[in-house]
Enzyme design. Structure first.
Site, PDB file in Angstrom:
ATOM      1  N   GLU A  26     -12.389   5.017   1.006  1.00 21.90           N
ATOM      2  CA  GLU A  26     -12.010   6.061   0.499  1.00 21.90           C
ATOM      3  C   GLU A  26     -12.104   6.325  -1.903  1.00 21.90           C
ATOM      4  O   GLU A  26     -12.534   6.511  -2.006  1.00 21.90           O
ATOM      5  CB  GLU A  26     -10.119   5.998  -0.246  1.00 21.90           C
ATOM      6  CG  GLU A  26      -9.896   6.184   1.352  1.00 21.90           C
ATOM      7  CD  GLU A  26      -8.461   5.674   1.644  1.00 21.90           C
ATOM      8  OE1 GLU A  26      -7.523   4.611   0.770  1.00 21.90           O
ATOM      9  OE2 GLU A  26      -8.271   5.795   3.135  1.00 21.90           O
TER      10      GLU A  26
ATOM     11  N   GLY B 246      -7.327   6.343   8.680  1.00 26.51           N
ATOM     12  CA  GLY B 246      -5.688   7.259   8.017  1.00 26.51           C
ATOM     13  C   GLY B 246      -5.812   8.405   9.393  1.00 26.51           C
ATOM     14  O   GLY B 246      -4.620   9.672   8.400  1.00 26.51           O
TER      15      GLY B 246
ATOM     16  N   HIS C 115     -14.656   0.149   0.109  1.00 28.90           N
ATOM     17  CA  HIS C 115     -13.357   1.716   0.790  1.00 28.90           C
ATOM     18  C   HIS C 115     -14.053   2.450   0.386  1.00 28.90           C
ATOM     19  O   HIS C 115     -14.596   2.894  -0.625  1.00 28.90           O
ATOM     20  CB  HIS C 115     -12.425   0.875   0.417  1.00 28.90           C
ATOM     21  CG  HIS C 115     -11.649   1.141   1.773  1.00 28.90           C
ATOM     22  ND1 HIS C 115     -10.906   2.352   2.020  1.00 28.90           N
ATOM     23  CD2 HIS C 115     -10.803   0.612   2.435  1.00 28.90           C
ATOM     24  CE1 HIS C 115     -10.317   2.702   2.733  1.00 28.90           C
ATOM     25  NE2 HIS C 115     -10.281   1.546   3.255  1.00 28.90           N
TER      26      HIS C 115
ATOM     27  N   GLU D  44     -15.454   0.174   9.087  1.00 32.80           N
ATOM     28  CA  GLU D  44     -14.165   1.501   8.816  1.00 32.80           C
ATOM     29  C   GLU D  44     -14.764   2.667   8.682  1.00 32.80           C
ATOM     30  O   GLU D  44     -15.654   3.706   7.998  1.00 32.80           O
ATOM     31  CB  GLU D  44     -14.310   0.675   7.748  1.00 32.80           C
ATOM     32  CG  GLU D  44     -12.893  -0.292   7.378  1.00 32.80           C
ATOM     33  CD  GLU D  44     -11.920  -0.061   6.768  1.00 32.80           C
ATOM     34  OE1 GLU D  44     -10.941   0.024   6.930  1.00 32.80           O
ATOM     35  OE2 GLU D  44     -12.146  -0.105   5.511  1.00 32.80           O
TER      36      GLU D  44
ATOM     37  N   ASN E 246      -4.306  -3.521   4.483  1.00 30.19           N
ATOM     38  CA  ASN E 246      -4.445  -2.815   2.371  1.00 30.19           C
ATOM     39  C   ASN E 246      -4.142  -1.896   2.500  1.00 30.19           C
ATOM     40  O   ASN E 246      -3.637  -0.820   3.448  1.00 30.19           O
ATOM     41  CB  ASN E 246      -6.092  -2.227   3.351  1.00 30.19           C
ATOM     42  CG  ASN E 246      -6.406  -0.608   1.886  1.00 30.19           C
ATOM     43  OD1 ASN E 246      -5.663  -1.406   0.761  1.00 30.19           O
ATOM     44  ND2 ASN E 246      -7.240   0.628   2.383  1.00 30.19           N
TER      45      ASN E 246
ATOM     46  N   SER F 234      -7.535   3.258  11.856  1.00 32.04           N
ATOM     47  CA  SER F 234      -5.732   3.594  12.616  1.00 32.04           C
ATOM     48  C   SER F 234      -5.950   2.536  13.613  1.00 32.04           C
ATOM     49  O   SER F 234      -5.148   2.617  14.470  1.00 32.04           O
ATOM     50  CB  SER F 234      -6.598   5.042  13.423  1.00 32.04           C
ATOM     51  OG  SER F 234      -6.441   5.888  12.965  1.00 32.04           O
TER      52      SER F 234
ATOM     53  N   LYS G 232      -3.061  -0.172   0.496  1.00 37.97           N
ATOM     54  CA  LYS G 232      -3.586   1.325  -0.780  1.00 37.97           C
ATOM     55  C   LYS G 232      -2.731   1.537  -2.388  1.00 37.97           C
ATOM     56  O   LYS G 232      -1.950   0.401  -2.585  1.00 37.97           O
ATOM     57  CB  LYS G 232      -3.858   2.379   0.694  1.00 37.97           C
ATOM     58  CG  LYS G 232      -4.697   2.293   1.664  1.00 37.97           C
ATOM     59  CD  LYS G 232      -5.243   3.359   2.015  1.00 37.97           C
ATOM     60  CE  LYS G 232      -5.890   2.847   3.657  1.00 37.97           C
ATOM     61  NZ  LYS G 232      -6.593   4.014   4.123  1.00 37.97           N
TER      62      LYS G 232
HETATM   63  P1  PGA Z   1      -5.983   3.133   8.084  1.00 39.28           P
HETATM   64  O1  PGA Z   1      -6.378   2.686   7.460  1.00 39.28           O
HETATM   65  O2  PGA Z   1      -5.439   1.645   9.028  1.00 39.28           O
HETATM   66  O3  PGA Z   1      -4.636   3.771   7.726  1.00 39.28           O
HETATM   67  O4  PGA Z   1      -6.505   3.995   9.246  1.00 39.28           O
HETATM   68  C1  PGA Z   1      -7.741   1.648   7.609  1.00 39.28           C
HETATM   69  C2  PGA Z   1      -8.387   1.463   5.903  1.00 39.28           C
HETATM   70  O5  PGA Z   1      -8.407   2.284   5.323  1.00 39.28           O
HETATM   71  O6  PGA Z   1      -7.820   0.051   5.910  1.00 39.28           O
END
Ligand code: PGA
Length: 253
Positions: free
Chosen positions: A100, A176, A98, A170, A11, A215, A13
């Protein structure tokens, strides 16, 4: 169209523009030329989907996805992305809900359910993302929150559509942040999610692939994939680097 596991999805983003998308694939494709078993998917920013699809051409080993869709396929919804157009542009899957989207853009559980419906109506595979915040986990409400997101998100799905549904767990506190859920944390929540899916759809529900995200890095990918019930990974930051993401794609539990 059951996808072979492990399913490793990147992803991006709001990262990688059009030139960077071309450069990424130029570097990444030779690295996964011998990749066998498992599924690789990449979700670039929506505006780079057609570029990614053009670079991939007839190479169907890598699936493309869109990171979000609107709950309607057409209409007067200025600025939104249609799942139908995403499919036309080359997407095979859509991330829905997601964290976010939920936390920055205020998406609610029922809205996520409508987006799952739109993705399925457009012929896409819906990847419903669920996860609890740190406060919710510390209050002992992690599964309650995850189950609410799950049950509402899958409500519009018919049993005949299960071959186009994936779940991604998640935990928000691991996205992140560099703080990864332990393989045991992931296994525990995946088992609970699977029990809930089985309660809805029996064995077919229990067989749905559940990805872990938060992560994920080259160093922890194999360990996480080895955790019971982890059928794949959803990778954010670490999917931006072609070498690193190729290594994650070939990790095996
Ligand atoms: P990240 O993000 O691997 O940077 O923690 C995962 C995600 O948001 O799908």
């Amino acid at each position: 169209m059951a996808l072979s596991t492990p399913i490793v999805a990147g992803n991006w983003k709001l990262n990688h523009g059009i030139a960077e998308t071309r450069a990424f694939f130029g570097d990444f494709l030779p690295r996964v030329a011998a990749h066998t078993g498992g599924t690789i998917a990449i979700c670039p920013p929506a505006l780079a989907l057609t570029t990614a699809a053009a670079v991939l051409g007839s190479d169907s080993r890598i699936l493309l996805g869109i990171q979000n869709v609107y709950s309607e396929l057409t209409g007067a919804y200025t600025g939104e992305n249609s799942a139908a157009v995403a499919r036309e542009a080359g997407a095979a899957l859509a991330l829905i809900g997601h964290s976010e989207r939920r936390h920055i853009f205020g998406e609610q559980d029922d809205e996520c359910g409508r987006k799952v419906r739109a993705a399925l109506d457009a012929g896409l595979i819906a990847v419903l993302c669920v996860g609890e915040t740190l406060d919710e986990r510390e209050a002992g409400r992690a599964f309650e929150m995850v189950e609410r997101q799950l049950v509402t998100g899958i409500a519009p799905v018919q049993a005949t559509e299960l071959d186009r549904l994936l779940i991604a767990y998640e935990p928000v506190w691991a996205i992140g942040t560099g703080r990864t859920a332990s393989p045991d944390d992931a296994a525990e929540m995946h088992a609970k999610i699977r029990t809930s899916l089985a309660a809805t759809w029996g064995d077919e529900g229990a067989a749905l692939p559940i990805l872990y995200g938060g992560s994920v890095k080259v160093d922890n990918a194999a360990q996480l994939l080895a955790a019971p019930g982890v059928d794949g990974l959803l990778v954010g930051g670490a999917s931006l680097d072609p070498a690193g993401f190729a290594a994650i794609c070939s990790a095996r539990g």
